[in-house]
Enzyme design. Sequence first.
Site, short mmCIF file in Angstrom:
data_model
loop_
_atom_site.label_atom_id
_atom_site.label_comp_id
_atom_site.label_asym_id
_atom_site.label_seq_id
_atom_site.Cartn_x
_atom_site.Cartn_y
_atom_site.Cartn_z
N HIS A 16 64.05 38.45 44.55
CA HIS A 16 63.50 37.63 43.47
C HIS A 16 62.24 36.95 43.77
CE1 HIS A 16 68.14 37.13 43.09
NE2 HIS A 16 68.11 37.26 44.46
N SER A 18 34.03 39.20 36.35
CA SER A 18 33.87 38.35 35.10
C SER A 18 32.69 38.00 34.60
CB SER A 18 34.81 36.76 35.58
OG SER A 18 34.49 36.10 34.45
N LYS A 49 35.32 35.97 40.42
CA LYS A 49 36.47 36.73 40.30
C LYS A 49 36.20 38.32 40.42
CE LYS A 49 39.59 36.04 37.76
NZ LYS A 49 39.72 35.46 36.27
N GLU A 84 46.20 46.64 35.99
CA GLU A 84 46.67 45.89 34.75
C GLU A 84 46.95 46.77 33.43
OE1 GLU A 84 44.97 41.54 34.17
OE2 GLU A 84 43.65 42.80 35.54
#
Length: 444
Positions: A161, A282, A288, A295
């Site tokens: 979970h 970024s 970042k 992704e």
Amino acid sequence: MSDSTKNKMWGGRFDSAPSDIMTHINASIDIDQRLWRQDIAGSKAHCQMLIKQSIISKEDGQKILDGLLQIEKEIEDGVFEFKASLEDIHMNIESRLKEIIGDSAGKLHTARSRNDQVATDFRLWVREACDDIISNIESFQVVLEKLSNIHKNSIMPGFTHLQVAQPVTLAMHLGAYSQMLARDKRRFEDCQKRLNECPLGACALSGTGFPIDRHYTAELLGFDKPMTNTMDAVSARDFANEFLFDCAQCGLHLSRLAEEIILWSTPQFGFVTLADQWSTGSSIMPQKKNPDAAELVRAKTGRLNGNLIQLMTVMKALPLTYNKDMQEDKQGVFESFDTICLCLDAMKGMLDTANFRLDKMKSATLDGYATATEIADWLVRNLNMPFRDAHHVTGRIVKMAESKNCRLDELSLTDMQGVEPRITNDIYNALDPDKAIQSRLKKP
Ligand code: ARG
């Protein structure tokens, strides 16, 4: 209307040339030119068979083989001109053959149709694609194996979970993916085995009256045997669906690992730092470091699943035998192949250069009460408590740690004895995640 403006392959029955839009919707050359090697290999085998069976003369056959060799070289050298007006790879090659060797070229299509031709080319292509994917999987497996060996004792929290569950090792976690990939590999091997029957000789749908030797062409092309039923031979595409499923399933496995890399590389988890080569920055937020490749692997499952559904939908309820619908079978297969190879390469490179933060993983294990099950097991073993009662007692100990804002191993013996007086000092052994892991790994 002059004969020269009509279709070269079937103009005899037609009074006018196709409209531009007809040519456009009918053409598949932009996609199926990727089959050129297989098409030439299939034509060579067919031609050799026609010579052997004396269906065409040796002289014509040799001219055809020489012409095909020249075409092969022209395509390899990038000088072959693919024409949409010639519809597909088969007609582009045949028409060029005629330019090179003249009328003998027309004999190549004796006892053959584009229907068995394309089915053969496509099977050959998918068979080879499976080999490429299998070797990509294998080289990714090498990286996973290397990491698993390094991290046999690297403790991390195992999750259910997405909540900390029990201590595991990074080797166990990555080993799970090795197993998934091993099954993916076997699926591609299986796909190869099942597709390895030769459609050639089925011709348009019902075979041919010419004395062909289907076993010979099958053997020349490395197929196990000719396909049994000629109508099935020209209309079956389940091999392509199977390949697309195998790609989608492998991509799905990669997407799960990609998702973990994405989570683990957040400051909140901090389990992994990706190498600069495998991250992007970024344009506005200087802090970042984004896991874009992971992704994208996660996102590529959209295409892989889509391609499977696309072809299954094309084939659904399609009556026997060949229908032009089936020309829509290749684009997704090519795209899924390219996509899965890219994803495997990206995951391999990313993992191979990743820096796993073992300190963070270990402390997340301790902070997350991952050894709570060990307390319950200790109570069962040492106090002969039924597991359900031990579970309840442990729950109260965890609650106490929570209210004191400390880890389980930071509770004092007196604290724990406040919940269950029979607990002894030995319980601290159970709270050591390394020992917890060892006790599990010893099992056969
Ligand atoms: N380009 C066609 C395809 O990929 C080749 C087969 C054409 N056959 C036909 N009967 N029109 O499906």
